[in-house]
Design a protein around this motif. Sequence first.
Motif, short mmCIF file in Angstrom:
data_model
loop_
_atom_site.label_atom_id
_atom_site.label_comp_id
_atom_site.label_asym_id
_atom_site.label_seq_id
_atom_site.Cartn_x
_atom_site.Cartn_y
_atom_site.Cartn_z
N CYS A 1 1.25 -0.20 6.49
CA CYS A 1 1.19 -0.60 5.45
C CYS A 1 2.79 -0.30 4.62
O CYS A 1 2.89 -0.02 4.37
N LEU A 2 2.54 -1.57 3.66
CA LEU A 2 4.17 -1.19 2.66
C LEU A 2 3.14 -1.66 1.25
O LEU A 2 2.68 -3.15 0.75
N GLY A 3 2.61 -1.14 -0.18
CA GLY A 3 2.98 -1.55 -1.21
C GLY A 3 4.08 -1.99 -2.30
O GLY A 3 4.85 -0.75 -1.94
N ALA A 4 3.98 -2.72 -3.37
CA ALA A 4 4.66 -2.71 -4.31
C ALA A 4 4.44 -2.36 -5.41
O ALA A 4 3.16 -2.58 -5.58
N PHE A 5 5.08 -1.47 -6.21
CA PHE A 5 4.29 -1.07 -7.34
C PHE A 5 5.53 -0.83 -8.21
O PHE A 5 6.40 -0.60 -8.29
N THR A 6 4.82 -0.49 -9.64
CA THR A 6 5.34 -0.83 -11.33
C THR A 6 5.81 0.64 -10.87
O THR A 6 5.08 1.65 -10.56
#
Length: 138
Positions: free
Chosen positions: A47-52
């Motif tokens: 899994c890959l998440g994009a985060f602020t």
Amino acid sequence: MGNNYNISTDRSKMDVNFIHDYLCNRSYWAKGRTLESVERSLEHSVCLGAFTPEGKQIGFARFVTDYVVFAWVMDVFVDERYQGMGIGKSLIQHILDYPGIDQVKGIGLRTNDAHALYQKFGFGELQDTETWMIRKRT
């Protein structure tokens, strides 16, 4: 990635409720997917998440692979408020740069509307469709 957004594969950072809400309620491909099935799919995927910078999740992608023959990319999305900032491209690039993926013979995915995005990364239509088979369940 611009605007100081970052990509992480740290499973503990994934906001399962955000991912489930997007997939179940806003995507065309996973309408109605249960929270339990989302949790199970994450458990068995990279899994890959994009985060602020503050740690809020704004995008997601996952893939499965044997690291030799094949990888399959799924559930790529960016929250509508953050689209157009290169985050989806960054998610795809991170998948392609993931350790061991460069050895995989083929990487597949399905899309109804993002062909132009994936073509920028070398994805194309199947050329030998007569050799592919699939067993679908309703």
